[in-house]
Design an enzyme around this catalytic site. Structure first.
Site, PDB file in Angstrom:
ATOM      1  N   TYR A  23       0.828  -1.213   0.000  1.00  0.00           N
ATOM      2  CA  TYR A  23       0.000   0.000   0.000  1.00  0.00           C
ATOM      3  C   TYR A  23       0.860   1.260   0.000  1.00  0.00           C
ATOM      4  CZ  TYR A  23      -4.739  -1.791   0.831  1.00  0.00           C
ATOM      5  OH  TYR A  23      -5.965  -2.377   0.706  1.00  0.00           O
ATOM      6  N   LYS A  72       2.646 -15.558   2.659  1.00  0.00           N
ATOM      7  CA  LYS A  72       2.941 -16.239   1.397  1.00  0.00           C
ATOM      8  C   LYS A  72       4.444 -16.516   1.409  1.00  0.00           C
ATOM      9  CE  LYS A  72       1.381 -17.703  -2.592  1.00  0.00           C
ATOM     10  NZ  LYS A  72       0.393 -18.768  -2.754  1.00  0.00           N
ATOM     11  N   ASP A  81      -3.554 -17.891   0.543  1.00  0.00           N
ATOM     12  CA  ASP A  81      -4.570 -18.448  -0.367  1.00  0.00           C
ATOM     13  C   ASP A  81      -5.363 -19.553   0.332  1.00  0.00           C
ATOM     14  OD1 ASP A  81      -2.188 -19.872  -0.352  1.00  0.00           O
ATOM     15  OD2 ASP A  81      -2.127 -20.216  -2.518  1.00  0.00           O
ATOM     16  N   ASP A  96      -6.395  -6.875   4.075  1.00  0.00           N
ATOM     17  CA  ASP A  96      -7.522  -6.177   3.441  1.00  0.00           C
ATOM     18  C   ASP A  96      -8.468  -7.204   2.831  1.00  0.00           C
ATOM     19  OD1 ASP A  96      -9.110  -4.119   2.261  1.00  0.00           O
ATOM     20  OD2 ASP A  96      -8.077  -4.480   0.368  1.00  0.00           O
ATOM     21  N   ASP A 133     -12.118  -8.387   4.449  1.00  0.00           N
ATOM     22  CA  ASP A 133     -13.335  -8.080   3.692  1.00  0.00           C
ATOM     23  C   ASP A 133     -14.081  -9.371   3.355  1.00  0.00           C
ATOM     24  OD1 ASP A 133     -12.975  -5.388   3.903  1.00  0.00           O
ATOM     25  OD2 ASP A 133     -12.190  -5.076   1.900  1.00  0.00           O
TER      26      ASP A 133
HETATM   27  C1  IPM Z   1     -10.537  -1.020   3.865  1.00  0.00           C
HETATM   28  C2  IPM Z   1     -10.697  -0.363   2.520  1.00  0.00           C
HETATM   29  C3  IPM Z   1      -9.495   0.518   2.234  1.00  0.00           C
HETATM   30  C4  IPM Z   1      -8.261  -0.351   2.157  1.00  0.00           C
HETATM   31  C5  IPM Z   1      -9.631   1.387   0.960  1.00  0.00           C
HETATM   32  C6  IPM Z   1     -10.896   2.236   0.988  1.00  0.00           C
HETATM   33  C7  IPM Z   1      -8.428   2.234   0.710  1.00  0.00           C
HETATM   34  O1  IPM Z   1     -10.866  -1.325   1.534  1.00  0.00           O
HETATM   35  O2  IPM Z   1     -10.339  -0.300   4.864  1.00  0.00           O
HETATM   36  O3  IPM Z   1     -10.642  -2.245   3.948  1.00  0.00           O
HETATM   37  O4  IPM Z   1      -7.977  -0.939   1.109  1.00  0.00           O
HETATM   38  O5  IPM Z   1      -7.562  -0.459   3.165  1.00  0.00           O
HETATM   39 MN    MN Z   2     -10.986  -3.351   2.232  1.00  0.00          MN
END
Ligand code: IPM
Ligand code: MN
Length: 358
Positions: free
Chosen positions: A141, A188, A220, A244, A248
């Site tokens: 990032y 990984k 993975d 991330d 999610d």
């Molecule tokens: C999260 C979001 C962020 C990230 C984006 C909005 C930059 O997806 O906080 O999970 O990738 O960290």
């Molecule tokens: Mn995210």
């Protein structure tokens, strides 16, 4: 008196943060402590009004705050913008970096009252209760990025230092000690040098926490396991990009995106926000689920030392779920509005004290 900075942000951000503030005020009154609230802009809201997704004033206020509550950032009108000053998510990435919010914590727990909404079978999600510790200020990032002169090649560097790994691993080990003494590193290491450094570092730290059983999974595989057998997990620690995606993915298995809080711990302060995005389609409709933000506020209160109040908020959410005082994502037949859910939870928090006194 603790000073809380509220960053409402974009889309449903303003509506859901109003409810979380309402509930924190109820908790402060009920449990006899004082909070002061200050506000600042971030994301698209700040681009429109200040020409920059993270105005200097927001950073200054964040620097002085005891804790920060964020709604969400992002609006479709800025999709595809190349100029970083016109990208709402640069506000979020910027504040993470500026405040060194290196440890993002996303707890995943199943609510019996909504598990029928999960995309997974009930027998698979039963017993799921884990937390992801995602590194938030390093890795791909924030590495050097760019294009070759002819524009035909692009790169994003991924690098990690031992120090960056140690500081988040320490928090993850401590959480493992509070839970069932199991820590899983998702990496990984069969391919990436950064992952090998994570393994070496986290493994070496196991000596300081001899009671913790440290396990490893390739990312993975971990992604597959989250949908196949999520109840196996307890504490997962991982780097920024893997975290991330994994968090999610994990956030959808509990049945509603609107239920998951998060905390990002830094060197000086911490930021609390729902795990979901700004959901612009629902903006201004008083229909979005405020529970993830209210649960984030509970994590915030816990962080600044008001554990009882935090527990009362979590219990109030349970009551709202049981009585189906929920927004349309959870109760489509008889949905309550965003503000009605906030009102109900605030009242429950008051009631939790009078119950104890009598
Ligand atoms: C999260 C979001 C962020 C990230 C984006 C909005 C930059 O997806 O906080 O999970 O990738 O960290
Ligand atoms: Mn995210």
């Amino acid at each position: 008196m603790k000073n809380i900075l509220v960053l409402p942000g974009d889309g449903i951000g303003p509506e859901i943060t109003v409810e979380a503030v309402k509930v924190m005020k109820a908790a402060a009154e009920a449990y006899g402590f004082k909070l002061s609230f200050d506000y600042a802009r971030i994301g698209a809201d700040a681009i429109i009004k200040d020409g920059n997704p993270l105005p200097e004033q927001t950073v200054e206020k964040a620097d002085k705050a005891d804790a920060i509550l964020l709604g969400a950032v992002g609006l479709p009108q800025f999709d595809g913008e190349k100029d970083p000053n016109r990208r709402p998510e640069m506000g979020l990435l910027g504040i993470r970096k500026k405040m060194q919010l290196y440890c993002n914590i996303r707890p995943i727990r199943i609510y019996d009252t909504i598990k029928h909404l999960s995309p997974l079978k009930e027998e698979i999600i039963n017993g799921t209760n884990f937390v992801i510790f995602r590194e938030l200020t390093g890795g791909i990032y924030f590495g050097e990025k760019g294009r070759s002169e002819d524009g035909q090649t692009a790169y994003d560097d991924c690098s990690y230092s031992v120090h960056e790994i140690q500081r988040i691993a320490k928090l993850a080990y401590e959480e493992a000690m509070r839970r069932d003494k199991k820590l899983l590193l998702a990496d990984k290491a069969n391919v990436l040098e950064t992952s090998r450094l994570w393994r070496e570092t986290v493994t070496a730290m196991n000596k300081e926490y001899p009671e913790v059983t440290l396990e490893y999974q390739y990312i993975d595989n971990a992604a597959m396991q989250v949908v196949m057998r999520p109840s196996q997990f307890s504490v997962i620690v991982t780097e920024n990009m893997f975290g991330d995606i994994l968090s999610d993915e994990a956030s959808v298995i509990i049945g509603s995106l609107g239920m998951l809080p998060s905390a990002s711990y830094g060197i000086k302060t911490a930021l609390f926000e729902p795990s979901h995005g700004s959901y612009p389609q629902a903006m201004g409709k008083n229909s979005a689920n405020p529970m993830a933000t209210i649960l984030s506020a509970a994590m915030l209160l816990q962080y600044i030392g008001y554990e009882q109040a935090a527990k009362a908020i979590e219990a109030a959410i349970d009551v709202a779920l049981t009585q189906k005082i929920c927004t349309i994502d959870i109760n489509p037949a008889h949905p309550a509005s965003t503000s009605a859910v906030g009102d109900f939870i605030a009242q429950q928090v008051y009631a939790s004290v009078s119950v104890k006194v009598n």
